[in-house]
Design a protein around this motif. Structure first.
Motif, mmCIF file in Angstrom:
data_model
loop_
_atom_site.group_PDB
_atom_site.id
_atom_site.type_symbol
_atom_site.label_atom_id
_atom_site.label_comp_id
_atom_site.label_asym_id
_atom_site.label_seq_id
_atom_site.Cartn_x
_atom_site.Cartn_y
_atom_site.Cartn_z
ATOM 1 N N PRO A 1 0.969 -1.202 -0.122
ATOM 2 C CA PRO A 1 -0.042 -0.094 0.090
ATOM 3 C C PRO A 1 0.795 1.269 0.104
ATOM 4 C CG PRO A 1 -0.612 -1.656 1.591
ATOM 5 C CD PRO A 1 0.558 -2.006 1.268
ATOM 6 N N GLU A 2 0.599 2.184 -0.786
ATOM 7 C CA GLU A 2 1.321 3.415 -0.863
ATOM 8 C C GLU A 2 1.429 4.370 0.345
ATOM 9 O OE1 GLU A 2 4.127 5.753 -2.480
ATOM 10 O OE2 GLU A 2 3.216 4.308 -3.287
ATOM 11 N N ARG A 3 0.545 4.263 1.249
ATOM 12 C CA ARG A 3 0.522 4.819 2.566
ATOM 13 C C ARG A 3 1.420 4.166 3.389
ATOM 14 N NH1 ARG A 3 -4.214 6.428 6.893
ATOM 15 N NH2 ARG A 3 -3.002 8.062 7.892
ATOM 16 N N GLY A 4 1.422 2.735 3.261
ATOM 17 C CA GLY A 4 2.379 2.086 4.109
ATOM 18 C C GLY A 4 3.952 2.208 3.576
ATOM 19 N N ARG A 5 4.295 2.293 2.443
ATOM 20 C CA ARG A 5 5.447 2.683 1.890
ATOM 21 C C ARG A 5 5.832 4.013 2.417
ATOM 22 N NH1 ARG A 5 8.734 1.647 -3.595
ATOM 23 N NH2 ARG A 5 10.241 2.969 -3.154
ATOM 24 N N SER A 6 4.975 4.776 2.303
ATOM 25 C CA SER A 6 5.424 6.231 2.612
ATOM 26 C C SER A 6 5.569 6.434 3.984
ATOM 27 C CB SER A 6 4.231 7.433 2.239
ATOM 28 O OG SER A 6 3.026 7.338 2.781
ATOM 29 N N ALA A 7 5.131 5.734 4.738
ATOM 30 C CA ALA A 7 5.486 5.548 6.405
ATOM 31 C C ALA A 7 6.611 4.987 6.800
ATOM 32 C CB ALA A 7 4.212 5.034 7.129
ATOM 33 N N LEU A 8 7.188 4.229 5.906
ATOM 34 C CA LEU A 8 8.439 3.543 6.256
ATOM 35 C C LEU A 8 9.602 4.387 6.929
ATOM 36 C CD1 LEU A 8 8.787 0.964 3.425
ATOM 37 C CD2 LEU A 8 8.300 0.565 5.751
ATOM 38 N N GLY A 9 9.748 5.525 6.170
ATOM 39 C CA GLY A 9 10.664 6.252 6.536
ATOM 40 C C GLY A 9 10.525 7.168 7.851
ATOM 41 N N PRO A 10 9.458 7.679 8.003
ATOM 42 C CA PRO A 10 8.824 8.378 9.509
ATOM 43 C C PRO A 10 8.832 7.329 10.432
ATOM 44 C CG PRO A 10 7.606 9.292 7.689
ATOM 45 C CD PRO A 10 8.386 8.206 6.888
ATOM 46 N N ALA A 11 8.878 5.851 10.049
ATOM 47 C CA ALA A 11 8.526 4.983 11.259
ATOM 48 C C ALA A 11 10.158 4.612 11.523
ATOM 49 C CB ALA A 11 8.032 3.712 10.564
ATOM 50 N N LEU A 12 10.976 4.446 10.461
ATOM 51 C CA LEU A 12 12.344 4.098 10.844
ATOM 52 C C LEU A 12 12.932 5.236 11.803
ATOM 53 C CD1 LEU A 12 14.674 2.163 10.587
ATOM 54 C CD2 LEU A 12 15.210 3.269 8.534
ATOM 55 N N GLU A 13 12.841 6.512 11.150
ATOM 56 C CA GLU A 13 13.304 7.496 12.238
ATOM 57 C C GLU A 13 12.901 7.664 13.548
ATOM 58 O OE1 GLU A 13 14.160 12.569 12.087
ATOM 59 O OE2 GLU A 13 13.580 11.439 10.336
ATOM 60 N N LEU A 14 11.532 7.148 13.942
ATOM 61 C CA LEU A 14 11.238 7.109 15.273
ATOM 62 C C LEU A 14 11.756 6.020 15.933
ATOM 63 C CD1 LEU A 14 7.340 7.585 14.261
ATOM 64 C CD2 LEU A 14 8.769 9.294 15.749
ATOM 65 N N VAL A 15 12.287 4.854 15.221
ATOM 66 C CA VAL A 15 12.713 3.688 16.101
ATOM 67 C C VAL A 15 14.276 4.308 16.225
ATOM 68 C CG1 VAL A 15 13.478 1.316 15.931
ATOM 69 C CG2 VAL A 15 11.156 2.131 15.205
ATOM 70 N N HIS A 16 14.984 4.790 15.167
ATOM 71 C CA HIS A 16 16.080 5.039 15.028
ATOM 72 C C HIS A 16 16.472 6.147 16.385
ATOM 73 C CE1 HIS A 16 20.142 6.853 13.518
ATOM 74 N NE2 HIS A 16 19.505 8.041 13.478
ATOM 75 N N THR A 17 15.589 6.889 16.633
ATOM 76 C CA THR A 17 15.843 7.883 17.467
ATOM 77 C C THR A 17 15.293 7.657 18.871
ATOM 78 O OG1 THR A 17 13.910 9.220 16.808
ATOM 79 C CG2 THR A 17 15.946 10.060 16.051
ATOM 80 N N GLY A 18 14.787 6.487 18.871
ATOM 81 C CA GLY A 18 14.308 5.972 20.425
ATOM 82 C C GLY A 18 12.899 6.459 20.622
ATOM 83 N N ARG A 19 12.376 7.098 19.804
ATOM 84 C CA ARG A 19 10.818 7.838 19.894
ATOM 85 C C ARG A 19 9.676 6.897 19.716
ATOM 86 N NH1 ARG A 19 10.253 12.686 16.378
ATOM 87 N NH2 ARG A 19 12.003 11.438 15.104
ATOM 88 N N ALA A 20 9.938 5.478 19.600
ATOM 89 C CA ALA A 20 8.878 4.542 19.171
ATOM 90 C C ALA A 20 9.336 3.178 19.633
ATOM 91 C CB ALA A 20 8.569 4.640 17.565
ATOM 92 N N PRO A 21 9.600 2.843 21.085
ATOM 93 C CA PRO A 21 10.189 1.668 21.441
ATOM 94 C C PRO A 21 9.231 0.682 21.463
ATOM 95 C CG PRO A 21 9.180 3.281 23.380
ATOM 96 C CD PRO A 21 9.166 4.125 21.978
ATOM 97 N N THR A 22 7.699 1.099 20.986
ATOM 98 C CA THR A 22 6.780 0.114 20.879
ATOM 99 C C THR A 22 5.936 0.223 19.637
ATOM 100 O OG1 THR A 22 5.206 0.954 22.256
ATOM 101 C CG2 THR A 22 6.701 -0.367 23.500
#
Length: 401
Positions: A3-24
């Protein structure tokens, strides 16, 4: 098909995990503003790319009601970037994973020659050896240098403490060394270059003492000289051509100050760096270790000596004057200090904060926090951030083409 929305969310999601702001996964769902199913699909895609891990058997937190959320973290065995820093006493190469984690590092001490190609070739050779030893996949490379770096061409405009010519095309040279190294990159090799203090500030903002700050000012001493950086809403403020925040050339001792490499006198660059402290304490610098290490050891081991304490007070007062001027101009919500400056803050915190408060318009009313940088090798981690940014922007596009 994704899904295009899912693909567009990959980068923001990775940055959230990368910076520790999305631990779950629950936090990821809330931060992205998507459904739980979409967040789960995004997390699974990032895990399939080898970038993050998803806890398949989450445990409920003590006292927590309802279904436990899957934990998210960067993959400790995932791809890395090659990060490097050149300074007045040599260089350091490292492999850095997501989350700012240094996987392996190798210092190289050498007299940095006038031709930057010589030291950058050595940097890349060390990096290639680290990659061979670890067997990691490399997705990019970043370089920190002690100079303003002009954009968009990546030229080191004022490498004052190196023998390099002004305007050396370090990004192009770095890229040429990488392409000739035999290193196998996951995508076409891209070389990134930035000022060492700018990159230290970026790393501290994402992973260290600057997390959560909206207007972060970083001032730091390297092996020689003083640099500064400003991070606004998560992005480096580099000015129109990458040359902003040359704070080392603020005048803090105009009448009796030392001559500066810029042609001025009494600049922060020569009044508060490691050589300035050693000189003020009456210590002749030795050739065995770097000036930065000598200055740190002087404060750590000999602060009880009245001459050393007086030298610390003198340098702290001049540093405080410079910081106060920057507070008046920039109105940051946090100041972080690196290199020798963080050692001086630890040695005389009340004195430094008092000077900043007394000499700044907003120091008394705003109470700007002045903190120490917390990351080891933060310029290296910042150089890695440059190399990771394309992956953070488009993980699928970079890793799968």
């Amino acid at each position: 098909m994704r899904p295009e929305r899912g693909r567009s969310a990959l980068g923001p999601a990775l940055e959230l995990v990368h910076t520790g702001r999305a631990p779950t996964r629950a936090v990821l769902t809330a931060e992205l503003g998507v459904t739980r199913a979409t967040a789960g699909a995004v997390a699974a895609e990032l895990a399939a790319l080898g970038l993050i891990t998803v806890d398949s058997r989450p445990a409920a937190a003590p006292g927590h009601q309802g279904r436990p959320s899957h934990g998210l973290s960067v993959n400790p065995d995932g791809p890395v970037v090659l990060a490097a820093q050149v300074h007045a006493d040599g260089f350091r190469a490292a492999l850095v994973g997501l989350g700012g984690h240094i996987v392996a590092t190798a210092p190289g001490c050498m007299t940095v020659p006038a031709d930057p190609a010589h030291v950058l070739a050595a940097v890349v050779e060390e990096g290639a050896e680290l990659l061979r030893a670890t067997g990691r996949t490399c997705v990019g490379a970043g370089l920190a240098v002690p100079s303003a770096v002009a954009e968009p061409d990546g030229e080191a405009l004022n490498p004052l403490h190196l023998a390099w010519p002004a305007g050396a095309p370090v990004r192009r040279i770095f890229h040429e060394c990488l392409t000739g190294s035999g290193i196998e990159f996951a995508a076409a090799p891209r070389a990134f270059t930035g000022n060492d203090v700018n990159l230290a500030a970026l790393a501290e903002h994402r992973h260290g003492a600057g997390r959560g700050s909206a207007h972060l000012l970083c001032v730091a001493t390297g092996h020689r000289g003083v640099g500064g950086a400003l991070v606004l809403d998560g992005r480096l403020h580099t000015g129109s051509a990458g040359l902003a925040l040359e704070v080392g050339h603020l005048t803090v001792n105009p009448d009796e100050g030392l001559p500066c490499h810029c042609g001025g006198r009494g600049c922060l660059d020569v009044e508060t760096d490691p050589l300035a402290l050693l000189t003020a304490a009456g210590r002749a610098p030795g050739p065995e270790v770097s000036l930065l290490q000598q200055a740190r050891e002087l404060v750590r081991d000999e602060y009880a000596d009245p001459a050393v304490a007086a030298a610390v007070a003198l340098v702290v007062d001049r540093l405080g004057l410079g910081l106060a001027g920057l507070v008046n101009i920039l109105n940051p919500d946090r100041i972080i200090l690196g290199g020798l400056h963080q050692v001086l803050l630890a040695a005389a915190p009340e004195r430094l904060r008092a000077v900043v408060a007394d000499r700044s318009l907003w120091g008394r009313s705003g109470g700007v926090p002045v903190l120490e940088c917390t990351l080891d090798h933060n310029s290296l981690v910042g150089a890695a951030e440059l190399a990771w940014q394309p992956v953070l922007d488009d993980p699928l596009g970079v890793l799968e083409g």
